[in-house]
Design a protein around this motif. Structure first.
Motif, PDB file in Angstrom:
ATOM      1  N   MET A   1      -0.552 -26.036 -13.451  1.00 35.11           N
ATOM      2  CA  MET A   1      -1.703 -26.924 -13.382  1.00 35.11           C
ATOM      3  C   MET A   1      -1.318 -28.237 -12.719  1.00 35.11           C
ATOM      4  O   MET A   1      -0.242 -28.779 -12.970  1.00 35.11           O
ATOM      5  CB  MET A   1      -2.216 -27.217 -14.794  1.00 35.11           C
ATOM      6  CG  MET A   1      -2.894 -26.051 -15.478  1.00 35.11           C
ATOM      7  SD  MET A   1      -3.547 -26.549 -17.093  1.00 35.11           S
ATOM      8  CE  MET A   1      -4.362 -25.055 -17.591  1.00 35.11           C
ATOM      9  N   THR A   2      -2.190 -28.749 -11.880  1.00 38.36           N
ATOM     10  CA  THR A   2      -1.907 -30.024 -11.215  1.00 38.36           C
ATOM     11  C   THR A   2      -2.662 -31.180 -11.858  1.00 38.36           C
ATOM     12  O   THR A   2      -2.369 -32.333 -11.584  1.00 38.36           O
ATOM     13  CB  THR A   2      -2.297 -29.941  -9.725  1.00 38.36           C
ATOM     14  OG1 THR A   2      -3.669 -29.558  -9.617  1.00 38.36           O
ATOM     15  CG2 THR A   2      -1.433 -28.919  -8.999  1.00 38.36           C
ATOM     16  N   ASN A   3      -3.635 -30.856 -12.698  1.00 34.94           N
ATOM     17  CA  ASN A   3      -4.405 -31.897 -13.358  1.00 34.94           C
ATOM     18  C   ASN A   3      -3.825 -32.158 -14.745  1.00 34.94           C
ATOM     19  O   ASN A   3      -3.781 -31.257 -15.585  1.00 34.94           O
ATOM     20  CB  ASN A   3      -5.873 -31.464 -13.465  1.00 34.94           C
ATOM     21  CG  ASN A   3      -6.745 -32.533 -14.090  1.00 34.94           C
ATOM     22  OD1 ASN A   3      -6.719 -32.726 -15.301  1.00 34.94           O
ATOM     23  ND2 ASN A   3      -7.499 -33.225 -13.255  1.00 34.94           N
ATOM     24  N   HIS A 113      10.099 -33.816 -14.152  1.00 36.43           N
ATOM     25  CA  HIS A 113       9.888 -34.770 -13.051  1.00 36.43           C
ATOM     26  C   HIS A 113      10.938 -34.628 -11.943  1.00 36.43           C
ATOM     27  O   HIS A 113      11.110 -35.529 -11.138  1.00 36.43           O
ATOM     28  CB  HIS A 113       9.890 -36.210 -13.597  1.00 36.43           C
ATOM     29  CG  HIS A 113      11.243 -36.708 -14.022  1.00 36.43           C
ATOM     30  ND1 HIS A 113      11.774 -37.906 -13.578  1.00 36.43           N
ATOM     31  CD2 HIS A 113      12.174 -36.182 -14.830  1.00 36.43           C
ATOM     32  CE1 HIS A 113      12.964 -38.090 -14.110  1.00 36.43           C
ATOM     33  NE2 HIS A 113      13.229 -37.055 -14.878  1.00 36.43           N
ATOM     34  N   LEU A 119       8.820 -24.138 -11.010  1.00 39.69           N
ATOM     35  CA  LEU A 119       7.653 -23.868 -11.868  1.00 39.69           C
ATOM     36  C   LEU A 119       7.794 -22.515 -12.550  1.00 39.69           C
ATOM     37  O   LEU A 119       7.033 -21.580 -12.291  1.00 39.69           O
ATOM     38  CB  LEU A 119       6.357 -23.934 -11.055  1.00 39.69           C
ATOM     39  CG  LEU A 119       6.153 -25.182 -10.187  1.00 39.69           C
ATOM     40  CD1 LEU A 119       4.827 -25.102  -9.442  1.00 39.69           C
ATOM     41  CD2 LEU A 119       6.222 -26.456 -11.026  1.00 39.69           C
ATOM     42  N   TYR A 123       2.675 -22.322 -17.790  1.00 42.04           N
ATOM     43  CA  TYR A 123       1.913 -23.521 -17.426  1.00 42.04           C
ATOM     44  C   TYR A 123       2.924 -24.622 -17.101  1.00 42.04           C
ATOM     45  O   TYR A 123       3.850 -24.865 -17.877  1.00 42.04           O
ATOM     46  CB  TYR A 123       1.004 -23.963 -18.564  1.00 42.04           C
ATOM     47  CG  TYR A 123      -0.027 -22.940 -18.946  1.00 42.04           C
ATOM     48  CD1 TYR A 123      -1.264 -22.885 -18.301  1.00 42.04           C
ATOM     49  CD2 TYR A 123       0.234 -22.012 -19.959  1.00 42.04           C
ATOM     50  CE1 TYR A 123      -2.214 -21.932 -18.645  1.00 42.04           C
ATOM     51  CE2 TYR A 123      -0.710 -21.050 -20.300  1.00 42.04           C
ATOM     52  CZ  TYR A 123      -1.928 -21.017 -19.642  1.00 42.04           C
ATOM     53  OH  TYR A 123      -2.855 -20.073 -19.980  1.00 42.04           O
ATOM     54  N   ASN A 124       2.735 -25.261 -15.953  1.00 41.37           N
ATOM     55  CA  ASN A 124       3.721 -26.234 -15.478  1.00 41.37           C
ATOM     56  C   ASN A 124       3.052 -27.550 -15.100  1.00 41.37           C
ATOM     57  O   ASN A 124       2.012 -27.554 -14.418  1.00 41.37           O
ATOM     58  CB  ASN A 124       4.443 -25.695 -14.240  1.00 41.37           C
ATOM     59  CG  ASN A 124       5.107 -24.346 -14.492  1.00 41.37           C
ATOM     60  OD1 ASN A 124       6.228 -24.274 -14.960  1.00 41.37           O
ATOM     61  ND2 ASN A 124       4.386 -23.266 -14.190  1.00 41.37           N
ATOM     62  N   TYR A 125       3.666 -28.646 -15.531  1.00 41.51           N
ATOM     63  CA  TYR A 125       3.251 -29.952 -15.021  1.00 41.51           C
ATOM     64  C   TYR A 125       4.508 -30.686 -14.579  1.00 41.51           C
ATOM     65  O   TYR A 125       5.360 -31.049 -15.394  1.00 41.51           O
ATOM     66  CB  TYR A 125       2.487 -30.792 -16.050  1.00 41.51           C
ATOM     67  CG  TYR A 125       1.888 -32.008 -15.369  1.00 41.51           C
ATOM     68  CD1 TYR A 125       0.675 -31.901 -14.689  1.00 41.51           C
ATOM     69  CD2 TYR A 125       2.568 -33.217 -15.338  1.00 41.51           C
ATOM     70  CE1 TYR A 125       0.142 -32.980 -14.004  1.00 41.51           C
ATOM     71  CE2 TYR A 125       2.042 -34.299 -14.657  1.00 41.51           C
ATOM     72  CZ  TYR A 125       0.829 -34.181 -13.994  1.00 41.51           C
ATOM     73  OH  TYR A 125       0.314 -35.237 -13.297  1.00 41.51           O
ATOM     74  N   ASP A 127       5.852 -33.830 -11.999  1.00 39.12           N
ATOM     75  CA  ASP A 127       5.524 -34.994 -11.173  1.00 39.12           C
ATOM     76  C   ASP A 127       6.812 -35.715 -10.824  1.00 39.12           C
ATOM     77  O   ASP A 127       7.378 -36.435 -11.649  1.00 39.12           O
ATOM     78  CB  ASP A 127       4.575 -35.923 -11.933  1.00 39.12           C
ATOM     79  CG  ASP A 127       4.178 -37.155 -11.116  1.00 39.12           C
ATOM     80  OD1 ASP A 127       4.645 -37.291  -9.959  1.00 39.12           O
ATOM     81  OD2 ASP A 127       3.425 -37.991 -11.641  1.00 39.12           O
TER      82      ASP A 127
END
Length: 325
Positions: A1-3, A113, A119, A123-125, A127
């Protein structure tokens, strides 16, 4: 997910319905790994008591003062979980033998980060502009509607401080500072935190400085500084690997040095730490050797001799310095 909002909502949804939850970070943990693990652990406990904070390695001595540190337990590879939350892990291999946690969990979430993260969770976040994983965890915890207690704030601020080198790295933004201020405003004892992180140098750590100076070599008109710490060096002064924490900064901070490298003998391999000061992206250099990290702070492991390593590094660094003339 990018959001980030969608990611946080989905994570909270999975936390609330899970019957077993594991939180883990990479082996050879640093302040951000331990800090983000304990921060997320504190947050998840407020939503679901069926949570375990795991460690895949020994805890560095300088972090043993953190609240909740005794709740970290060694990961048993036979354990299975509904949900695994993986923190500050640039790739699956950084979990070491503990990467079985992914297949042993029904659902996995990754928060990180580091540059070029593959990834590897469900589910990956990720930044890579964030100062630290702790900064991302700060945002996610708030989006999940969980308030920070002093213990959580203590751990979160530790990760931010250590991964920004006290806000000296370029990854520190005004947003980072505002989040740090908010964490301090929870009422945590900032002076106690600073004393334990930065004002408790052991005698052995101090003596390592002399060896470090003696072993440092300069190349390319002083732009590249190289040093090496052997197991014999550690034994000579009764030091442990914990006493090497952030020693590479002593080399990087020398006037005129752009690239600093500190090599630690790990018996069957060499641990190579890289730092830069102004214009060189050392993560590019690390990737040429199978490693990675951040623009100004990266590393990799090397299987051959120190002589071969130095030769290989000299070739690559000459190219990099010529490119940056």
């Amino acid at each position: 997910m990018t959001n980030l909002n969608d990611f946080s909502n989905k994570l909270k949804e999975e936390i609330l319905k899970a019957k077993s939850i594991a939180i883990i970070s990479h082996y050879l943990p640093d302040g951000d790994a331990i800090g983000s693990t304990l921060t997320m652990y504190g947050a998840v406990r407020k939503l679901n008591n069926a949570v375990t904070a795991l460690r895949s390695d020994t805890i560095p001595t300088f972090l043993k003062f953190l609240p909740l540190i005794d709740d970290l337990i060694l990961y048993d590879e036979k354990s299975k979980f509904d949900l695994a939350i993986i923190l500050d892990c640039g790739d699956e291999d950084r979990l070491g033998s503990k990467k079985s946690i992914i297949k042993n969990s029904k659902t996995s979430f990754l928060i990180d980060h580091h540059n070029n993260n593959p990834l590897f969770a469900n589910y990956n976040y990720v930044d890579n502009k964030a100062s630290s994983t702790c900064e991302l965890v700060f945002d996610i915890v708030k989006l999940m509607g969980v308030s920070f207690c002093k213990d959580m704030a203590f751990s979160c601020l530790t990760g931010i401080l250590t991964d920004t080198n006290r806000f000296m790295y370029e990854n520190s933004s005004s947003s980072t500072l505002l989040k740090a201020a908010e964490l301090i405003d929870t009422g945590l004892d900032k002076d106690y935190l600073i004393r334990n992180l930065y004002q408790k140098t052991s005698k052995q750590s101090f003596l390592i400085n002399k060896i470090l100076v003696e072993n440092t070599e300069f190349f390319f008109d002083g732009k590249f500084a190289f040093s090496y710490i052997s197991n014999e060096d550690l034994n000579k002064v009764g030091a442990t690997r914990d006493d090497l924490d952030d020693k590479i900064s002593l080399i990087r901070d020398i006037e005129g040095v752009e690239i600093a490298i500190l090599v630690e003998d790990r018996f069957d391999e060499l641990k190579v730490g890289l730092r830069s000061k102004e214009y060189v992206n050392v993560s590019e250099l690390a990737r040429r050797f199978g490693g990675g990290g951040h623009n100004k702070a990266s590393g990799f492991y090397y299987k051959s001799s120190i002589i071969d390593l130095k030769k290989d590094l000299m070739k690559e660094i000459e190219i990099i310095l010529n490119e940056n003339k």
